[in-house]
Design a protein around this motif. Structure first.
Motif, PDB file in Angstrom:
ATOM      1  N   ASN A 384      41.271  53.221  43.924  1.00  0.00           N
ATOM      2  CA  ASN A 384      42.677  52.789  43.847  1.00  0.00           C
ATOM      3  C   ASN A 384      43.503  53.950  43.298  1.00  0.00           C
ATOM      4  O   ASN A 384      44.088  53.868  42.217  1.00  0.00           O
ATOM      5  CB  ASN A 384      42.808  51.552  42.956  1.00  0.00           C
ATOM      6  CG  ASN A 384      42.050  50.350  43.492  1.00  0.00           C
ATOM      7  OD1 ASN A 384      42.579  49.551  44.253  1.00  0.00           O
ATOM      8  ND2 ASN A 384      40.783  50.218  43.102  1.00  0.00           N
ATOM      9  N   GLU A 387      47.509  53.674  42.106  1.00  0.00           N
ATOM     10  CA  GLU A 387      47.717  52.807  40.948  1.00  0.00           C
ATOM     11  C   GLU A 387      47.182  53.469  39.681  1.00  0.00           C
ATOM     12  O   GLU A 387      47.800  53.403  38.618  1.00  0.00           O
ATOM     13  CB  GLU A 387      47.032  51.455  41.168  1.00  0.00           C
ATOM     14  CG  GLU A 387      47.740  50.566  42.164  1.00  0.00           C
ATOM     15  CD  GLU A 387      49.181  50.305  41.789  1.00  0.00           C
ATOM     16  OE1 GLU A 387      49.426  49.935  40.618  1.00  0.00           O
ATOM     17  OE2 GLU A 387      50.065  50.480  42.636  1.00  0.00           O
ATOM     18  N   ASP A 629      39.738  56.243  48.187  1.00  0.00           N
ATOM     19  CA  ASP A 629      40.605  55.076  48.089  1.00  0.00           C
ATOM     20  C   ASP A 629      40.303  54.094  49.223  1.00  0.00           C
ATOM     21  O   ASP A 629      40.112  54.484  50.367  1.00  0.00           O
ATOM     22  CB  ASP A 629      42.071  55.508  48.130  1.00  0.00           C
ATOM     23  CG  ASP A 629      43.007  54.378  47.749  1.00  0.00           C
ATOM     24  OD1 ASP A 629      43.175  53.442  48.554  1.00  0.00           O
ATOM     25  OD2 ASP A 629      43.569  54.424  46.645  1.00  0.00           O
TER      26      ASP A 629
END
Length: 660
Positions: A384, A387, A629
């Motif tokens: 991720n 984020e 990701d």
């Protein structure tokens, strides 16, 4: 032979079902009858005949109306029979003496008063024999189990060990078979019927008694001493457990018989250095303190430690509602129990929200900030990317900007050893956060910015320790990523204390590094945990073992070992476990451009461009493989999406700057 056993078991079960008051009443009735018969027996032995009815009545009244009430006032009937120990003999002697004195006074008034001394002496012997033997026999009946009690050895024949033996003897699970103790004066002695052995005999004792568990009852021992004990027990095929800390027992948090598996901090064997109270209080006592990421492992422990130095207010900033609710309740309970005058303010907030951060700091006049909010789980952040980077870098910048504008006194960033020569997005993002903070320090005149870098903390979210324990209890296998992987470990309370103390020594832009001790090989840690939980390791050489260790391979961007320093320029501080590092930093004029570039790349979802940016600005960042990701587009990389110059982005986005 079966009938007496059945009768005994029924009697025991019947007694166990009765209330404490009913059991005491039974004891009083039995004592009354036994003591009266004791007087009759003494009279027969001394005088040679039964006492007259009037004499027996007077003696009976003395025993029932004076002796027994005095015995009750002495607390003799408050003892829990199942848990009585050697102290019961002393108590029995005291109450027997009281009954004898009362009876002697009555005998002196009788017609046969000239015999009162001899009668009293014989009665004392009879009374003591009954009072002591009846209690121990009752304990034997109450504690009797037909089968399936596990034999255990208690390591430590001190007060805690003796109490533990008495407590376990009254339970249904364990049967103590002996003590082990280092004190040579206790060897070969017997305590409550259990022999005390030397540590050198532990293997033989386990083999001869069939013990399957060793319980360590040395609560006052240092971690170094406990580690020496554990190292001695680890090769044996027994489960090793410890009793709770005596402070928890005294305060009622735990019971002595609440056994727990060996704590990993005991395996490490490093005694924590006592905190410097002046450093703990310097930036926090009687001040308004804010902790971001307050619901996390480190953030929550920072709050607990800060509560003890009594700031005027602790502002808890957290994005997770349940974590914030739980921590707020816990801190309020602790403050009430300890009589601490600390205001607690729980706030739901995202650290990336600049306006919210500035508003919180202004409204509550925050003096000190501990910034623990971060995404720290390596594989999760790797999958991720945006984020993780926005939270760790932009979030740090937002809180730091708000702190500088509000002229907060001290700002402490909780960092990680994974920021040094990182191979993963999490580590690179934390290093970028450090660079942002160092740039802020160069342009701040009121706020002292610093960061504290350390390794893994035990029992934190994502720690291997609870994972290993769960896997062992489930029968395995235990998963280790690589046979050579090593890590530094520290307890959460020690890490939090050192973070607070480091912040008090900041002068501005400091990088503090905590002394983590010796690194631990993870496979060795797993092996010790398996052994200490009473299991054996299954290998090719020992195919009959209980638990197999399986190597799963390094996770995305995981390193074999972690480092704490960039370069070797490090000096000591007034605290032996805290070092100060001097490292290269980012110029203030480049910092704002860096933040804007990161936010622009995130907005465009430019994965490759973000990676190139981190490679450019994070020294030693060497990503392994392609972007991991979960949303990374599996397509040919476009040249136009790469970052070739930070200045290009600065110029392109100059008009998009957010005003202060």
């Amino acid at each position: 032979m079966e009938a007496p056993k059945i009768l005994l078991e029924r009697t025991r079960l019947s007694l166990l079902r009765k209330t404490r008051a009913q059991k005491r009443a039974i004891l009083v009735v039995l004592d009354s009858f036994a003591l009266l018969m004791g007087y009759v027996l003494a009279h027969l032995l001394v005088v040679g005949r039964l006492p007259a009815a009037s004499d027996a009545a007077l003696a009976g009244m003395a025993i029932l109306l004076v002796g027994l009430p005095l015995t009750a006032l002495m607390g003799f009937y408050k003892s829990v029979i199942r848990f009585v120990g050697a102290d019961m003999s002393t108590a029995a002697a005291r109450v027997s003496a009281v009954h004898t004195i009362v009876l002697a006074g009555a005998l002196a008034a009788l017609a046969e008063g000239s015999q009162w001394a001899r009668l009293s002496t014989v009665f004392l012997f009879v009374a003591f024999s009954w009072m002591a033997s009846s209690r121990f026999f009752a304990r034997l009946i109450m504690n009797k189990r037909v089968r399936n009690r596990e034999s255990v050895v208690i390591y430590g024949a001190g007060r805690a060990g003796i109490r533990l033996a008495a407590s376990l003897g009254g339970g249904s699970r364990f049967h103590p078979v002996g003590f082990i103790d280092d004190n040579p004066t206790l060897l070969k002695s017997r305590i409550n019927g259990l022999e005390v052995f030397s540590p050198r005999d532990i293997a033989r004792v386990i083999e001869t008694t069939g013990a399957t568990r060793v319980l360590i009852a040395v609560p006052s021992a240092s971690r170094r001493s406990r580690k020496a004990i554990i190292d001695r027990l680890e090769p044996l095929a027994v489960r090793v457990q410890t009793i709770p800390d005596m402070d928890d027992v005294i305060t009622g948090v735990s019971r002595l018989e609440d056994l727990r598996d060996v704590a990993v901090e005991d395996l490490l064997g490093r005694d924590p250095v006592p905190p410097h109270n002046d450093l703990l209080c310097q930036e926090n006592a009687k001040r308004s303190v804010m902790v971001t990421g307050a619901g996390g492992s480190i953030g929550s422990e920072l709050c607990r430690q800060l509560l003890e130095v009594e700031p005027t207010r602790i502002v808890l900033v957290e994005r997770s509602e349940i974590a914030l609710y739980s921590l707020d309740r816990e801190l309020r309970r602790l403050a009430k129990e300890r009589g601490l005058e600390v205001q607690l303010t729980a706030l739901l907030a995202d650290v990336r929200d600049r306006r919210r951060m500035r508003e919180i700091i202004d409204v509550f006049s925050v003096d000190t900030i501990y910034h623990a909010a971060a995404y720290k789980h390596v594989p999760i952040v790797e999958h991720n990317m945006f984020e993780g980077i926005l939270n760790n870098v932009s979030g740090t910048a937002a809180v730091a900007d708000a702190a500088m504008q509000a002229e907060v006194g001290t700002f402490v960033l909780v960092s990680t050893d994974k920021a040094v020569s990182p191979t993963n997005v999490m580590g690179a993002s934390k290093r970028l956060a450090e660079l942002v903070l160092q740039a802020q320090a160069l342009q701040s005149t009121k706020t002292r910015f610093c960061m504290v870098r350390f390794g893994n903390v035990l029992a934190s979210s994502g720690s291997v320790v609870p994972l290993f324990r769960e896997q062992i209890r489930s029968g395995g296998p235990v998963t280790v990523t690589h046979p050579e992987i090593i890590r530094y470990f520290m307890t959460i309370p020690e890490a939090a204390q050192l973070v607070i103390q480091a912040g008090a020594m900041a002068s501005g832009g400091d990088v503090f590094v905590l002394d983590m001790g010796e690194p631990v090989k993870i496979v060795d840690l797993a092996t010790k945990m398996i052994h200490l939980m009473g299991q054996s390791v299954k290998t090719d050489e020992h195919p009959g073992g209980d638990i197999e260790i399986v190597y799963t391979g390094l996770r995305p961007a995981e390193k074999l070992y972690e480092e704490l320093l960039i370069g070797n320029n490090v000096t000591g501080t007034k605290h032996p476990r805290i070092m100060r590092a001097n490292e290269a930093c980012l110029e203030p004029d480049m910092m704002q451009g860096l933040i804007l570039t990161i936010e622009r790349l995130a907005e465009r979802r430019d994965y490759d461009g973000m990676r190139d940016l981190m490679v450019q600005y994070v020294e030693g960042y060497l990503p392994t493989g392609q972007v991991a990701d979960h949303l990374y587009p599996q397509r040919v990389r476009k040249v136009s999406s790469t970052v070739t110059s930070l200045n290009d982005y600065q110029q392109a986005n100059e008009s998009k700057r957010v005003p202060d």
